[in-house]
Design a protein around this motif. Structure first.
Motif, short mmCIF file in Angstrom:
data_model
loop_
_atom_site.label_atom_id
_atom_site.label_comp_id
_atom_site.label_asym_id
_atom_site.label_seq_id
_atom_site.Cartn_x
_atom_site.Cartn_y
_atom_site.Cartn_z
N TYR A 24 0.73 -1.17 -0.08
CA TYR A 24 -0.05 -0.12 -0.08
C TYR A 24 0.94 1.30 -0.01
CZ TYR A 24 -3.69 -3.56 0.84
OH TYR A 24 -4.42 -4.57 0.80
N GLN A 25 0.35 2.50 -0.38
CA GLN A 25 1.00 3.60 -0.70
C GLN A 25 1.70 4.07 0.73
OE1 GLN A 25 -1.39 7.32 -1.48
NE2 GLN A 25 -0.35 6.92 -3.36
N GLU A 26 0.87 3.80 1.98
CA GLU A 26 1.80 3.96 3.17
C GLU A 26 0.73 3.37 4.17
OE1 GLU A 26 1.14 8.27 3.46
OE2 GLU A 26 -0.89 8.31 3.87
N PRO A 27 1.34 3.23 5.35
CA PRO A 27 0.45 2.68 6.65
C PRO A 27 -0.92 3.12 6.56
CG PRO A 27 2.72 2.73 7.28
CD PRO A 27 2.63 3.46 5.93
N GLY A 28 -1.97 2.43 6.57
CA GLY A 28 -3.35 3.06 6.56
C GLY A 28 -3.94 3.28 5.46
N SER A 29 -3.12 3.32 4.43
CA SER A 29 -3.86 3.95 2.95
C SER A 29 -4.52 2.35 2.43
CB SER A 29 -2.51 4.34 2.24
OG SER A 29 -3.07 4.37 0.59
#
Length: 631
Positions: free
Chosen positions: A294-299
């Protein structure tokens, strides 16, 4: 008569002030639901960051609701005023109901309940949000076990309608009645369940997710194909591996461990890949990587990684070679006519033969004709083939009436179809697709005939959903040209095609079928020649487990169907689907899966066998798991 069913339902207690312990994603969502419904809410979390995030989430959510006209600005401000946070459990002292949603760890939850026993009133109801741990054990270890129950919301809590109300043998009926009434007041659909790991929805869901993880781990199919198969073949909102990333790989493993410990069903023993990902900290969206990256954690935005298919590794044609759905309405399609690509690339296909005259055969013929191919539709008799073409004409007429197809495109598609009462008409086709009865002897006989009449190099495809493709291939002298092409019913509407290659299928035959799928607007997924392929191998054990729940008197068909539709986003509940598919068809597929994998958990539920033996086959007989009006 069940004596308990004759007892009066106790009058529910009023539950006004509510404390929510744990302000992670689920806790914050539950707090939002309660505050927006008019309840004073105390959100309790030792983390100041979590508390601030929960307040911000409520502010953002209510602001969106105002912009969309769902609530007024005054209602928004009132909801915000009803929600306050605190770092200590003593803030729950005046609550009528406390909902605990801390991490899935027994020691942590037990500590919360022990502390609450010393803080809240004796008539305060204590609810745990667990979906894996024992509600009975939590209750037994508390000072007032009669007031402890489970209240299992689904993520995202503001959107999902299902709430499982979990009672143990110790729970007072008035506590159950009170939280059930509250759930209805919140606009939710409460489903009563007993205390066992996973309850109804997760009890069915996590077994399915575990098998999908094992399928991926075995490299049977790619993560993209597994997820696409279940979305397009079953109408699910998410594929199983993407859903595992959303839930959290570590959370899923915890639930499965609890389910396995309770029943020792190997289908619930966590797939090793779940443990490996968890140990590596790759637990899904929350860390930025799980089955996907994913693009970043939580994304929620998936980004390419080493496993992402690309033009060099995928058999999908490049964009300029694919007709758009809009182009298909014009009647101006031109099938691919390029020369075969060196190294096993797709061969040109201009004419397709479809063997069969039933519903599936006519649907497949319609797909090819609308996709621009000349189609030879062969039945056992010329009259049967003509009736199949008439069925296609009616179907195309409905598409015109609904604005999906122009009259010119309809006429052009019908003009592309010729009928025959003999397979000899397949002499010039480049692709022959059989769609006859699901009987291996019948199919082998037909493939022997196709081998004799079709020209060298023609691809021979079977639409079987449960029989071994290799057995059809070995009935010919050219097994390298035989492939599985499993369409889903109704073929004109369903986007998925499972492309099944055997150990003998050549690259050219495989590439040809994939290209044809793209040409007719279908989504091909690759899988090997084993029982159930992707969809049925994941779908039917889930259906079988639902039957076992009813057989064990754990839940009713109505409650189970409601749980899967409202809690899992399924378009149909398992018993609705079983009655549509046919209980006899379902039993046959489950027997094939059990025979192929020799897994005790795949053995067909005796209740399903009994209903089939009694002639209760679903809608087609007027009775299955429910009564149906005869057509």
């Amino acid at each position: 008569m069940d004596v308990l069913s004759t007892l009066p339902t106790p009058e529910p207690l009023p539950l006004h002030a509510v404390a929510v312990v744990g302000l992670g994603t689920m806790g914050a969502g539950i707090a939002e639901v309660l505050a927006c419904a008019g309840h004073p809410v105390i959100g309790i979390d030792t983390s100041d960051v979590a508390a601030r995030r929960a307040v911000a989430a409520l502010a953002a959510s209510t602001a969106r609701a105002v912009r969309r006209g769902r609530i007024t600005e005054r209602q928004r401000l009132d909801a915000l005023a009803r929600f306050r946070t605190a770092p200590d459990l003593r803030a729950a002292a005046d609550a009528d109901l406390v909902i605990e949603v801390v991490p899935e760890d027994y020691a942590t939850k037990h500590a919360v309940f022990t502390a609450l026993d010393a803080v809240v009133r004796t008539d305060t109801i204590l609810a745990t949000g667990t979906n894996a741990l024992s509600v009975t054990r939590l209750a037994a270890d508390s000072a007032h076990p009669e007031r402890v129950l489970g209240l299992h919301f689904f993520n995202p809590a503001p959107a999902m309608k299902l709430v499982e109300v979990v009672s143990s043998v110790l729970t007072a009926p008035v506590a159950v009645a009170s939280v059930t009434a509250l759930a209805r007041e919140l606009g939710k659909e409460p489903v009563p369940v007993g205390d066992r790991p996973g309850f109804v929805a997760d009890g069915l869901l996590f077994g399915y997710l575990n098998q999908a993880a094992a399928m991926y781990e075995a490299k049977y199919a790619s993560r993209e194909d597994i997820d696409a198969a279940m979305r397009l073949g079953c109408g699910l909102p998410m594929g199983p591996l993407a859903l595992l990333d959303l839930i959290g790989v570590d959370t899923a493993r915890t639930v499965l461990e609890a389910m396995y410990a309770a029943a020792h069903d190997r289908l619930h023993a966590p797939a090793p890949v779940l443990g490996q990902l968890s140990a590596a900290g790759l637990t899904g969206r929350k860390t930025g990587r799980g089955f996907y990256t994913y693009q970043e954690p939580g994304s929620e935005v998936v980004v390419p990684d080493a496993e992402t298919p690309n033009a060099r590794t995928s058999n999908a044609p490049q964009a300029p070679e694919v007709q758009t759905p809009a182009a298909q309405t014009s009647g101006a399609q031109t099938p691919y006519a390029e020369a075969p690509v060196a190294g096993g690339g797709p061969a040109p296909v201009r004419t397709v033969g479809v063997a069969g005259s039933g519903t599936m055969a006519s649907g497949i013929a319609e797909v090819f004709a609308v996709g621009g191919y000349a189609v030879v539709l062969a039945g056992r008799e010329a009259a049967k083939a003509e009736r199949a073409k008439a069925r296609i004409a009616k179907s195309l007429g409905r598409s015109v009436a609904r604005g999906r197809l122009t009259e010119a495109a309809r006429d052009a598609a019908l003009a592309r179809i010729t009928t025959s009462g003999s397979l000899a008409a397949f002499a010039d086709v480049e692709l022959a697709v059989e769609a006859v009865a699901e009987d291996l002897t019948v199919k082998q006989r037909l493939f022997h005939m196709l081998d004799e009449v079709c020209k060298p190099g023609a691809v021979l495809a079977t639409t079987t959903s449960s029989l071994p493709v290799i057995s059809c291939a070995r009935a010919t002298s050219r097994p390298q040209d035989v492939v599985g092409m499993h369409f889903f019913n109704p073929a004109p509407a369903m986007k998925l095609v499972e492309v099944v290659r055997t150990v003998l299928t050549c690259d050219a035959a495989h590439a040809t079928v994939r290209r044809v799928c793209h040409q007719v607007g279908k989504h091909p997924v690759d899988c090997g020649d084993r029982a159930g392929f992707i969809v049925n191998a994941l779908l039917f054990p889930y259906l079988n487990n639902a039957v076992k729940m009813v057989q064990e008197h754990y839940a009713s068909p109505d409650d189970i169907d409601a749980a899967m539709k409202l809690g899992g986003g399924y378009p149909m509940g398992p018993f609705e689907l079983l009655d549509v598919v046919g209980l006899d068809v379902s039993l046959a597929i489950e027997k094939v899966l059990h025979q192929a994998f020799r897994e005790p958990g795949l053995a067909p539920a005796p209740l399903l066998e009994h209903l089939v033996a009694a002639g209760c086959l679903g809608r087609k007989t007027g009775r299955g798991f429910r009564e149906h009006a005869r057509a």
